[in-house]
Design an enzyme around this catalytic site. Structure first.
Site, short mmCIF file in Angstrom:
data_model
loop_
_atom_site.label_atom_id
_atom_site.label_comp_id
_atom_site.label_asym_id
_atom_site.label_seq_id
_atom_site.Cartn_x
_atom_site.Cartn_y
_atom_site.Cartn_z
N LYS A 47 0.88 -1.11 -0.04
CA LYS A 47 -0.13 0.21 0.13
C LYS A 47 1.30 1.71 -0.50
CE LYS A 47 -2.23 -1.87 3.16
NZ LYS A 47 -3.01 -2.50 4.69
N GLY A 48 2.12 1.00 0.40
CA GLY A 48 2.92 2.11 0.62
C GLY A 48 3.06 3.21 -0.98
N ASP A 104 7.11 3.09 -3.05
CA ASP A 104 8.13 3.70 -1.93
C ASP A 104 9.26 3.94 -0.95
OD1 ASP A 104 8.07 1.42 -0.13
OD2 ASP A 104 6.17 1.77 0.97
N ASP A 107 14.80 -1.04 0.04
CA ASP A 107 15.49 -1.27 1.52
C ASP A 107 16.46 -1.87 1.25
OD1 ASP A 107 16.70 -1.15 4.47
OD2 ASP A 107 14.67 -1.83 5.21
P1 IMP Z 1 13.03 -4.03 1.08
O1 IMP Z 1 12.45 -5.21 0.36
O2 IMP Z 1 13.53 -4.56 2.12
O3 IMP Z 1 13.88 -3.46 -0.10
O4 IMP Z 1 11.02 -3.09 1.48
C1 IMP Z 1 11.03 -2.99 0.54
C2 IMP Z 1 9.55 -2.89 1.96
O5 IMP Z 1 10.02 -2.30 3.34
C3 IMP Z 1 8.58 -1.13 1.36
O6 IMP Z 1 7.84 -1.34 -0.03
C4 IMP Z 1 7.62 -0.73 2.99
O7 IMP Z 1 7.52 -1.42 2.62
C5 IMP Z 1 9.52 -1.12 3.40
N1 IMP Z 1 9.97 -0.42 4.23
C6 IMP Z 1 11.46 -0.43 4.41
N2 IMP Z 1 12.40 0.57 5.32
C7 IMP Z 1 11.20 0.96 5.65
C8 IMP Z 1 10.85 1.77 6.33
O8 IMP Z 1 11.65 2.87 6.87
N3 IMP Z 1 9.62 3.01 7.09
C9 IMP Z 1 8.74 1.55 6.75
N4 IMP Z 1 8.57 1.06 5.67
C10 IMP Z 1 10.37 0.45 4.87
MG MG Z 2 6.13 -1.21 1.07
#
Ligand code: IMP
Ligand code: MG
Length: 185
Positions: A47-48, A104, A107
């Site tokens: 949803k972000g 959004d 990470d």
């Molecule tokens: P990844 O798979 O680790 O790249 O994470 C991506 C998802 O993790 C994003 O779509 C967010 O929903 C969540 N996420 C990563 N870092 C943050 C943060 O600092 N705040 C809130 N959600 C985060």
């Molecule tokens: Mg997300």
């Protein structure tokens, strides 16, 4: 007009509303140049990405379609575990279209690595990534955004779509969550 809603859990405002707005407009102009004459489908990751997608599409002066996809990563609320599963698939077929995935934040990169692979298999004409935020310090997958709003430090951020336990998505700015809030749970 400035929105002064700042819940007690927010330590500081990292990206004020106006700064996000002008950066999103610049990304929209860039996308407008790059996708002229193409068949653009923008895919928002629920949803972000909703606020970012909603603002970005209105800064792209081209015909386009948009759709949504939802995934979940297993694991605790502030840590990505790496395993990803599909919660809601696209309604549109993207075969032959120029697909722009809109997320959004990148990470660890694991969510987008899964989505990129998944969408590639549907034979789009091209596939690129737009991310509002890039948190490079924790990158575990070789993912880079073709369109990136801001590079941010390794803090837990909320607002403008980003949540902590589904809260704070409605803040019009991006703020850092107080450490006490996400560490003592
Ligand atoms: P990844 O798979 O680790 O790249 O994470 C991506 C998802 O993790 C994003 O779509 C967010 O929903 C969540 N996420 C990563 N870092 C943050 C943060 O600092 N705040 C809130 N959600 C985060
Ligand atoms: Mg997300």
């Amino acid at each position: 007009m400035e929105n002064l809603f700042q819940p007690a859990e927010i330590a500081s405002i990292v990206l004020p509303e106006e700064k996000i707005k002008s950066r999103v407009a610049a990304l929209g102009r860039q996308i407008t140049r790059d996708y002229a004459g193409k068949r653009l489908i923008m895919v928002g990751v629920l949803k972000g990405a909703v606020p970012f997608l909603a603002d970005l599409i209105r800064c792209v002066a081209l015909p386009l379609q948009y759709d949504f996809i939802a995934v979940a990563s297993y694991g605790a609320s502030t840590v990505s575990s790496g395993a990803v599963r599909m919660l809601k698939d696209l309604e549109l077929s993207v075969e032959g279209f120029d697909v722009l995935l809109v997320e959004d934040i990148i990470d660890t990169g694991l969510t987008l690595r899964y989505l990129r692979e998944n969408l590639y298999n549907r034979r789009p004409a091209s596939l690129k990534i737009a991310a509002l935020l890039n948190k490079p310090s924790r990158r575990g997958a070789e993912i880079t955004a073709d369109y990136c709003g801001f590079t941010v430090p390794d803090e837990f951020l909320v607002g403008y779509g980003l949540d902590y336990n589904q809260n704070f998505r409605n803040l019009p700015y991006v703020g850092a969550l107080r450490r006490e809030v996400w560490q003592e749970r």
